[in-house]
Each structure stands twice: as C-alpha cells, then as structure tokens.
Design an enzyme around this catalytic site. Structure first.
Site, PDB file in Angstrom:
ATOM      1  N   ASP A  12       0.829  -1.209   0.000  1.00  0.00           N
ATOM      2  CA  ASP A  12       0.000   0.000   0.000  1.00  0.00           C
ATOM      3  C   ASP A  12       0.865   1.262   0.000  1.00  0.00           C
ATOM      4  O   ASP A  12       1.932   1.288   0.626  1.00  0.00           O
ATOM      5  CB  ASP A  12      -0.916  -0.022   1.235  1.00  0.00           C
ATOM      6  CG  ASP A  12      -2.028   1.004   1.127  1.00  0.00           C
ATOM      7  OD1 ASP A  12      -2.332   1.456   0.000  1.00  0.00           O
ATOM      8  OD2 ASP A  12      -2.593   1.366   2.175  1.00  0.00           O
ATOM      9  N   GLY A  13       0.362   2.288  -0.687  1.00  0.00           N
ATOM     10  CA  GLY A  13       1.028   3.596  -0.623  1.00  0.00           C
ATOM     11  C   GLY A  13       1.642   4.069  -1.928  1.00  0.00           C
ATOM     12  O   GLY A  13       2.280   5.119  -1.957  1.00  0.00           O
ATOM     13  N   GLY A  15       0.139   5.319  -4.553  1.00  0.00           N
ATOM     14  CA  GLY A  15      -0.487   6.576  -4.980  1.00  0.00           C
ATOM     15  C   GLY A  15       0.079   7.752  -4.195  1.00  0.00           C
ATOM     16  O   GLY A  15       0.434   8.795  -4.774  1.00  0.00           O
ATOM     17  N   ARG A  25      -0.338   8.837 -10.419  1.00  0.00           N
ATOM     18  CA  ARG A  25      -0.410   7.610  -9.603  1.00  0.00           C
ATOM     19  C   ARG A  25       0.258   6.427 -10.317  1.00  0.00           C
ATOM     20  O   ARG A  25       0.859   5.561  -9.680  1.00  0.00           O
ATOM     21  CB  ARG A  25      -1.877   7.267  -9.292  1.00  0.00           C
ATOM     22  CG  ARG A  25      -2.546   8.263  -8.352  1.00  0.00           C
ATOM     23  CD  ARG A  25      -4.018   7.913  -8.133  1.00  0.00           C
ATOM     24  NE  ARG A  25      -4.183   6.608  -7.489  1.00  0.00           N
ATOM     25  CZ  ARG A  25      -4.085   6.394  -6.192  1.00  0.00           C
ATOM     26  NH1 ARG A  25      -3.830   7.389  -5.370  1.00  0.00           N
ATOM     27  NH2 ARG A  25      -4.251   5.188  -5.686  1.00  0.00           N
ATOM     28  N   ASN A  60     -10.566  -2.780  -5.425  1.00  0.00           N
ATOM     29  CA  ASN A  60      -9.747  -1.878  -6.265  1.00  0.00           C
ATOM     30  C   ASN A  60     -10.290  -1.808  -7.696  1.00  0.00           C
ATOM     31  O   ASN A  60     -10.015  -0.850  -8.424  1.00  0.00           O
ATOM     32  CB  ASN A  60      -8.293  -2.355  -6.365  1.00  0.00           C
ATOM     33  CG  ASN A  60      -7.486  -2.211  -5.089  1.00  0.00           C
ATOM     34  OD1 ASN A  60      -6.536  -2.942  -4.871  1.00  0.00           O
ATOM     35  ND2 ASN A  60      -7.855  -1.258  -4.237  1.00  0.00           N
TER      36      ASN A  60
HETATM   37  C1  FPP Z   1      -1.951   0.148  -3.339  1.00  0.00           C
HETATM   38  O1  FPP Z   1      -1.488   1.478  -3.329  1.00  0.00           O
HETATM   39  C2  FPP Z   1      -1.402  -0.551  -4.466  1.00  0.00           C
HETATM   40  C3  FPP Z   1      -2.142  -1.080  -5.475  1.00  0.00           C
HETATM   41  C4  FPP Z   1      -3.612  -1.022  -5.534  1.00  0.00           C
HETATM   42  C5  FPP Z   1      -1.471  -1.750  -6.605  1.00  0.00           C
HETATM   43  C6  FPP Z   1      -0.240  -2.516  -6.244  1.00  0.00           C
HETATM   44  C7  FPP Z   1       0.388  -2.964  -7.490  1.00  0.00           C
HETATM   45  C8  FPP Z   1       1.710  -3.037  -7.706  1.00  0.00           C
HETATM   46  C9  FPP Z   1       2.750  -2.782  -6.695  1.00  0.00           C
HETATM   47  C10 FPP Z   1       2.184  -3.476  -9.050  1.00  0.00           C
HETATM   48  C11 FPP Z   1       1.941  -4.922  -9.078  1.00  0.00           C
HETATM   49  C12 FPP Z   1       2.245  -5.526 -10.328  1.00  0.00           C
HETATM   50  C13 FPP Z   1       2.115  -6.857 -10.553  1.00  0.00           C
HETATM   51  C14 FPP Z   1       2.554  -7.420 -11.818  1.00  0.00           C
HETATM   52  C15 FPP Z   1       1.568  -7.807  -9.563  1.00  0.00           C
HETATM   53  P1  FPP Z   1      -2.534   2.633  -3.494  1.00  0.00           P
HETATM   54  O2  FPP Z   1      -2.699   2.928  -4.931  1.00  0.00           O
HETATM   55  O3  FPP Z   1      -3.804   2.268  -2.782  1.00  0.00           O
HETATM   56  O4  FPP Z   1      -1.787   3.794  -2.775  1.00  0.00           O
HETATM   57  P2  FPP Z   1      -2.446   4.943  -1.894  1.00  0.00           P
HETATM   58  O5  FPP Z   1      -3.067   4.272  -0.704  1.00  0.00           O
HETATM   59  O6  FPP Z   1      -1.273   5.770  -1.528  1.00  0.00           O
HETATM   60  O7  FPP Z   1      -3.419   5.658  -2.775  1.00  0.00           O
END
Ligand code: FPP
Length: 227
Positions: A12-13, A15, A25, A60
């Site tokens: 997480d994190g 974004g 993002r 998501n």
């Molecule tokens: C959460 O951060 C992260 C995600 C929803 C996506 C995670 C994906 C990856 C690390 C790439 C993975 C790739 C593969 C091939 C498996 P967030 O967007 O919720 O961040 P925030 O809480 O800061 O908004």
C-alpha cells in the site's frame, strides 16, 4: 534466525508516494512493481518459500478506468518480462483471485505464467489479482453447501484458492494503514502482523530484513500457554 516460511505483503502507498513527488499515480505503481520484484527475490534469497503479494483487490476494481488501465498494462509488462526469470530461478507462479473480473488477455497471461513455471521447486510466488477474501470464503461455502457435507478446517482450506499453500507466517502492510482490507481472512488466523509507515515504493530490502528481525523475536503460541 527464524525466517517466515510464508511471507504475505499488502503493498500500500503507491499513490501517495507519487503524489508527494507531483507524479501521476501510475508512476507510483510502476515504482511499486520494481520494488515488488526486488523484495520478493530478496525474500526467496533469505529462505522464504512462499511470497504472496496483494496486487489488486476486488474492491480496487472500482477505481477510475484510467488507473485500472495503467495497472493492467503493468501486469502485462510483468508477465511479458518476468516469467523466464522466475523459471530460471526455480520459482513457481500462482495467481489467486477472480480472473473473470480481469481483461481476458490478463487471465490468459496468468494461466500461461502458471503453466510455464509449474516445475519450479525453489519457491512459490502468489499474486493476488482481483482477489477478495470474503468472495473466496463464500465461494468455498457455496461449494460445500452444494456437496452437502460438513467440513473440517483442512477440508475447508482445500476449497480456497490457496489450497496446498501453508498459511502465511508473517504479513507486512506498508503505507501506514492498519487493516487487512479483505486479504487472506481465513488463512491469516494466526499470522504475525507487521505494519510499516513507509509507502510501498520506499520500503527497501533493508526494511524487509528489519521486519524479519522483528518476526524472529516474536513468540508464536497459537493461543496456547508456554509448556
Ligand atoms: C496500493 O497502493 C497498491 C495497489 C492497488 C497496486 C499494487 C500494485 C503493484 C505494486 C504493481 C503490481 C504488479 C504486478 C505485476 C503484480 P494505493 O494505490 O492504494 O496507494 P495509496 O493508498 O497511496 O493511494
């Protein structure tokens, strides 16, 4: 030092990492992907046998189309560039989640990736994509109802998408929040939890080593008292 046999990570994190740097993002997810590859290789090198990564939850999937398209492109890139590498390293890939919710080509790439790495004996990388634990549990309950018989815990575990994989020993969530967000709710009954304030793209391999030290110092009693 006692290393977890099965490590799970809620990444997480991404974004917020991008926002802090005035980047889109998608740049956070790209950096997250790089970190994810390095962290999982480091974990296998340290002796972890199973690494499970929460890449996309069922919830998501209601994010804006633009962000989802960016994530789907990253998944495509990952499968295109990493299957051979996993194969060489002896890592078996498994994808859990409802692939019917994903673009059909990603469902197909997941299956090809699983088939191509099926012989891996050094470790297992589990990617949770379009995954939701409640949905997984309900599907298992409905299968049991259809079969019309009472189940043991072992029977029930065998109906989940993680059948055959031991429960996670250690679960890390980056990005400051302290919740499970519909991840491995059945499997994490006795998992040791670790929360890091670091945003996922900033969570280094040295941070993982520190988390392992924290794990090694824990006393896992599974609800029992010391003999
Ligand atoms: C959460 O951060 C992260 C995600 C929803 C996506 C995670 C994906 C990856 C690390 C790439 C993975 C790739 C593969 C091939 C498996 P967030 O967007 O919720 O961040 P925030 O809480 O800061 O908004």
């Amino acid at each position: 030092m006692d290393i977890p046999r099965h490590l799970a990570i809620i990444m997480d994190g991404n974004g917020r990492w991008a926002k802090k740097r005035l980047l889109p993002r998608s740049a956070g997810h790209r950096e997250g992907l790089r970190r994810m590859i390095s962290l999982s290789e480091h974990a296998f090198d340290r002796g972890v046998e199973y690494v499970t990564l929460y890449a996309l939850s069922t919830e998501n999937l209601s994010r804006p189309k633009e962000e989802l398209d960016g994530l789907f492109s990253l998944f495509r890139k990952y499968f295109a560039e990493n299957i051979e590498r996993l194969k060489k390293k002896g890592i078996k890939l498994k994808v859990i989640g409802d692939t019917a919710l994903l673009p059909p080509d990603i469902a197909a790439l997941s299956r090809e990736g699983e088939n191509g790495t099926a012989g891996g004996e050094k470790g297992t990388l589990v990617l949770a994509i379009g995954y939701g634990a409640r949905q997984e549990i309900l599907a298992a309950v409905n299968a049991a109802v259809r079969a019309g018989k009472e189940l043991s815990q072992e029977d029930f575990s065998a109906l989940l998408s993680t059948a055959g994989i031991p429960d996670p020993d250690f679960l890390i969530r980056t990005g400051k929040e302290k919740r499970l967000s519909n991840f491995l709710l059945w499997q994490a009954a006795y998992t040791e939890l670790y929360f890091s304030d670091k945003l996922f793209p900033s969570f280094t391999n040295a941070d993982l080593d520190r988390a392992f030290e924290n794990y090694a110092a824990r006393d896992r009693r599974y609800g029992k008292v010391e003999p």
